[in-house]
Scaffold this motif. Structure first.
Motif, PDB file in Angstrom:
ATOM      1  N   ARG A 196       1.235  -4.464   5.460  1.00 59.07           N
ATOM      2  CA  ARG A 196       0.009  -4.715   4.499  1.00 59.07           C
ATOM      3  C   ARG A 196       0.086  -5.216   4.613  1.00 59.07           C
ATOM      4  N   ILE A 225       8.511   0.233   4.636  1.00 61.17           N
ATOM      5  CA  ILE A 225       9.562  -0.391   4.181  1.00 61.17           C
ATOM      6  C   ILE A 225      10.340   0.220   3.874  1.00 61.17           C
ATOM      7  N   GLY A 265       3.737  10.419  -1.349  1.00 60.59           N
ATOM      8  CA  GLY A 265       2.006  10.348  -1.914  1.00 60.59           C
ATOM      9  C   GLY A 265       1.557  11.852  -1.443  1.00 60.59           C
ATOM     10  N   LYS A 290       5.403  14.353   4.050  1.00 60.62           N
ATOM     11  CA  LYS A 290       6.171  13.018   3.229  1.00 60.62           C
ATOM     12  C   LYS A 290       7.515  13.144   3.427  1.00 60.62           C
ATOM     13  N   TYR A 311       4.695  11.447  -5.759  1.00 63.55           N
ATOM     14  CA  TYR A 311       3.898  10.493  -7.035  1.00 63.55           C
ATOM     15  C   TYR A 311       2.878  11.501  -7.890  1.00 63.55           C
ATOM     16  N   TYR A 363       3.975   0.903 -13.517  1.00 62.32           N
ATOM     17  CA  TYR A 363       6.020   1.544 -13.266  1.00 62.32           C
ATOM     18  C   TYR A 363       7.013   0.775 -13.444  1.00 62.32           C
ATOM     19  N   ASN A 388       6.710  -6.837  -3.871  1.00 69.41           N
ATOM     20  CA  ASN A 388       4.949  -6.630  -4.582  1.00 69.41           C
ATOM     21  C   ASN A 388       4.527  -6.503  -5.968  1.00 69.41           C
ATOM     22  N   GLU A 428       1.393  -4.005  -6.196  1.00 71.19           N
ATOM     23  CA  GLU A 428       0.266  -3.612  -6.579  1.00 71.19           C
ATOM     24  C   GLU A 428      -0.747  -2.820  -7.344  1.00 71.19           C
ATOM     25  N   SER A 441      11.165 -10.956  -4.882  1.00 65.83           N
ATOM     26  CA  SER A 441      10.827 -12.286  -4.017  1.00 65.83           C
ATOM     27  C   SER A 441      10.513 -12.055  -2.911  1.00 65.83           C
ATOM     28  N   LEU A 482       9.531 -12.723   1.391  1.00 65.86           N
ATOM     29  CA  LEU A 482      10.121 -13.306   2.717  1.00 65.86           C
ATOM     30  C   LEU A 482       9.551 -14.911   3.005  1.00 65.86           C
ATOM     31  N   HIS A 536      -0.067   7.284   7.909  1.00 68.21           N
ATOM     32  CA  HIS A 536       0.534   7.043   8.134  1.00 68.21           C
ATOM     33  C   HIS A 536       2.618   7.038   7.607  1.00 68.21           C
TER      34      HIS A 536
HETATM   35  N1  LIG Z   1       7.943  -9.244  -0.811  1.00 70.63           N
HETATM   36  C1  LIG Z   1       8.090  -9.630   0.627  1.00 70.63           C
HETATM   37  O1  LIG Z   1       8.742 -10.489   0.863  1.00 70.63           O
HETATM   38  C2  LIG Z   1       7.589  -8.713   1.158  1.00 70.63           C
HETATM   39  C3  LIG Z   1       7.947  -8.226   2.271  1.00 70.63           C
HETATM   40  C4  LIG Z   1       7.195  -6.805   3.019  1.00 70.63           C
HETATM   41  C5  LIG Z   1       7.102  -5.751   2.671  1.00 70.63           C
HETATM   42  N2  LIG Z   1       6.674  -5.925   1.032  1.00 70.63           N
HETATM   43  C6  LIG Z   1       5.978  -4.904   0.943  1.00 70.63           C
HETATM   44  O2  LIG Z   1       6.760  -4.030   0.739  1.00 70.63           O
HETATM   45  C7  LIG Z   1       4.867  -2.746   0.432  1.00 70.63           C
HETATM   46  C8  LIG Z   1       5.530  -2.157   1.232  1.00 70.63           C
HETATM   47  O3  LIG Z   1       4.985  -2.506   2.851  1.00 70.63           O
HETATM   48  P1  LIG Z   1       4.403  -1.781   4.150  1.00 70.63           P
HETATM   49  O4  LIG Z   1       4.220  -2.294   4.661  1.00 70.63           O
HETATM   50  O5  LIG Z   1       5.670  -1.093   4.201  1.00 70.63           O
HETATM   51  O6  LIG Z   1       3.326  -1.428   3.352  1.00 70.63           O
HETATM   52  P2  LIG Z   1       2.961   0.508   4.354  1.00 70.63           P
HETATM   53  O7  LIG Z   1       3.634   1.146   5.268  1.00 70.63           O
HETATM   54  O8  LIG Z   1       1.246   0.628   4.311  1.00 70.63           O
HETATM   55  O9  LIG Z   1       3.377   1.623   3.391  1.00 70.63           O
HETATM   56  C9  LIG Z   1       2.723   1.698   1.992  1.00 70.63           C
HETATM   57  C10 LIG Z   1       2.848   2.742   0.669  1.00 70.63           C
HETATM   58  O10 LIG Z   1       2.577   2.725  -0.623  1.00 70.63           O
HETATM   59  C11 LIG Z   1       2.585   4.013  -1.599  1.00 70.63           C
HETATM   60  N3  LIG Z   1       2.470   3.514  -2.752  1.00 70.63           N
HETATM   61  C12 LIG Z   1       0.985   4.129  -2.488  1.00 70.63           C
HETATM   62  N4  LIG Z   1       0.751   3.765  -3.925  1.00 70.63           N
HETATM   63  C13 LIG Z   1       1.561   4.188  -4.922  1.00 70.63           C
HETATM   64  C14 LIG Z   1       2.549   4.939  -5.694  1.00 70.63           C
HETATM   65  N5  LIG Z   1       1.943   4.706  -7.129  1.00 70.63           N
HETATM   66  N6  LIG Z   1       3.391   5.109  -6.611  1.00 70.63           N
HETATM   67  C15 LIG Z   1       4.223   5.436  -5.168  1.00 70.63           C
HETATM   68  N7  LIG Z   1       4.560   4.550  -4.087  1.00 70.63           N
HETATM   69  C16 LIG Z   1       3.028   4.429  -3.699  1.00 70.63           C
HETATM   70  C17 LIG Z   1       2.460   4.543  -0.586  1.00 70.63           C
HETATM   71  O11 LIG Z   1       2.553   5.960  -0.037  1.00 70.63           O
HETATM   72  P3  LIG Z   1       1.900   7.539  -0.025  1.00 70.63           P
HETATM   73  O12 LIG Z   1       0.990   6.919   1.637  1.00 70.63           O
HETATM   74  O13 LIG Z   1       2.840   8.580   0.380  1.00 70.63           O
HETATM   75  O14 LIG Z   1       1.025   7.352  -1.155  1.00 70.63           O
HETATM   76  C18 LIG Z   1       2.738   3.821   1.153  1.00 70.63           C
HETATM   77  O15 LIG Z   1       4.064   4.561   1.366  1.00 70.63           O
HETATM   78  C19 LIG Z   1       3.685  -3.509   0.559  1.00 70.63           C
HETATM   79  O16 LIG Z   1       3.867  -4.242  -0.801  1.00 70.63           O
HETATM   80  C20 LIG Z   1       4.505  -4.894   0.869  1.00 70.63           C
HETATM   81  O17 LIG Z   1       2.978  -6.676   0.393  1.00 70.63           O
HETATM   82  C21 LIG Z   1       6.984  -7.514   0.563  1.00 70.63           C
END
Ligand SMILES: NC(=O)c1ccc[n+]([C@@H]2O[C@H](COP(=O)([O-])OP(=O)(O)OC[C@H]3O[C@@H](n4cnc5c(N)ncnc54)[C@H](OP(=O)(O)O)[C@@H]3O)[C@@H](O)[C@H]2O)c1
Length: 323
Positions: free
Chosen positions: A41, A153, A173, A177, A192, A217, A235, A237, A259, A261, A314
């Motif tokens: 993401r 994640i 969602g 899933k 959700y 949230y 994050n 979002e 944090s 990464l 996905h």
């Molecule tokens: N801070 C860090 O170091 C770090 C590192 C890695 C990733 N991240 C963050 O972690 C997140 C996930 O990354 P990813 O690459 O695994 O993403 P991803 O595979 O694209 O997944 C995004 C997820 O968000 C869910 N979502 C969307 N709206 C939601 C809501 N209202 N309530 C609950 N879930 C919801 C989706 O669920 P559904 O598909 O079921 O709707 C989906 O599972 C991203 O925001 C990314 O930026 C942060």
């Protein structure tokens, strides 16, 4: 060598395959011939201009994780040799035929896994380990809420936590899933879109929450945390600005943390790689943790790969292949 660059901020169409100069390795770096790159993401946020790369890294080549074969080693590399199969955590530049990276950020490809599966591991495993286990200090017997259970994640947090004796609740969602997350070891899945997770969890409570939504949230998360609970943000979002009751934090003795990464230096990432190797690699090699690859695209089809992730259907990881 071929790389995929972000030509300007915008939609998937701004991604382009180009030829770029070959790379040289520094003393403690290895050169990896990449066989597969993970899409995250964060790559989409970078492409849209919402997540800047650290200054010292490639600003236009996205990609935070790869797997491949080491084809050259710097003079001070001690842990790996030419021919070793590795996966690596990067700060950027992973959408490339070759990458250089500090050897401390590499791990051997777990036995039994191919390059596509191995490349799907570093970004999510490092993130989950550092946040849920190191920052969140979660213990066996506690309850973890992971928002977005079918995300890269999510599938990672569910499997590691389940394998280590932690009760796992997750939000998803759709029913399909949810079914998948139950198969991975989740104890409870909350849709959700039709259920309010706060209402579902307010009686039993949770000890640690891994959240990438923020926004509305935030208060709901605080409301369902048990005393001594930990709220960990990776994050925001759903919104970055929130209102906070300090009194609530005090009376429940909560910890709110978070944090990123990507901008951590190689020393931290090396130490994290060691912790991941010690705690998670054996779970993978024993089959307790299985990589979940939703779809793999050839590198030249990267635009479709990004569209696939953005569509949100996905479960697990979307990948690029360089073979
Ligand atoms: N801070 C860090 O170091 C770090 C590192 C890695 C990733 N991240 C963050 O972690 C997140 C996930 O990354 P990813 O690459 O695994 O993403 P991803 O595979 O694209 O997944 C995004 C997820 O968000 C869910 N979502 C969307 N709206 C939601 C809501 N209202 N309530 C609950 N879930 C919801 C989706 O669920 P559904 O598909 O079921 O709707 C989906 O599972 C991203 O925001 C990314 O930026 C942060």
């Amino acid at each position: 060598m071929k790389s995929i660059i972000i030509t300007q901020f915008g939609g998937p169409d701004v991604l382009k395959v180009v030829n770029v100069p070959n790379l040289d390795t520094l003393k403690n770096e290895v050169l990896i011939e990449v066989k597969a790159s993970g899409i995250n993401r964060s790559d989409i946020l970078q492409r849209e201009g919402k997540y800047a790369a650290p200054a010292e890294n490639s600003i236009i080549i996205p990609g935070l994780e790869v797997a491949g074969v080491i084809v050259a080693c710097g003079s001070e590399v001690t842990r790996f040799k030419i021919g070793d199969k590795v996966c690596a955590l990067l700060s950027g530049g992973g959408y490339s035929q070759f990458v250089t990276v500090n050897e401390g950020q590499c791990l051997s490809v777990p036995s039994g896994l191919g390059f596509i599966e191995a490349a799907s591991l570093p970004e999510t495993i490092f993130t989950v380990w550092s946040n849920v286990f190191e920052r969140g200090h979660i213990q066996s017997g506690e309850t973890l809420l992971v928002h977005g259970g079918s995300s890269g994640i999510g599938i990672t947090a569910i499997q590691i936590a389940h394998a280590l004796g932690i009760k796992v609740v997750t939000t998803v969602g759709s029913k399909s899933k949810a079914d998948f997350c139950y198969e991975l070891g989740a104890d409870l899945c909350i849709n959700y879109k039709i259920q309010d997770f706060e209402r579902e969890l307010k009686n039993e409570g949770v000890d640690v929450i891994l959240d990438m939504r923020g926004g509305d949230y935030f208060q709901k998360n605080l409301n369902i945390l048990n005393k001594e609970g930990r709220l960990i943000h990776i994050n925001s979002e759903g919104g970055d600005k929130v209102e906070l009751s300090i009194w609530e934090i005090m009376t429940k003795r909560l910890t709110i943390t978070g944090s990123t990464l990507r901008d951590r230096d190689y020393r931290y990432k090396t130490q994290l790689a060691n912790a991941v190797y010690q705690n998670v690699w054996s779970l993978i090699e024993s089959g307790c943790f299985k990589p979940v690859v939703y779809k793999t695209f050839p590198y030249w089809d990267v635009i479709e790969a990004h569209r696939c992730l953005e569509k949100g259907e996905h479960i697990g990881k979307v990948m690029l292949s360089w073979d």
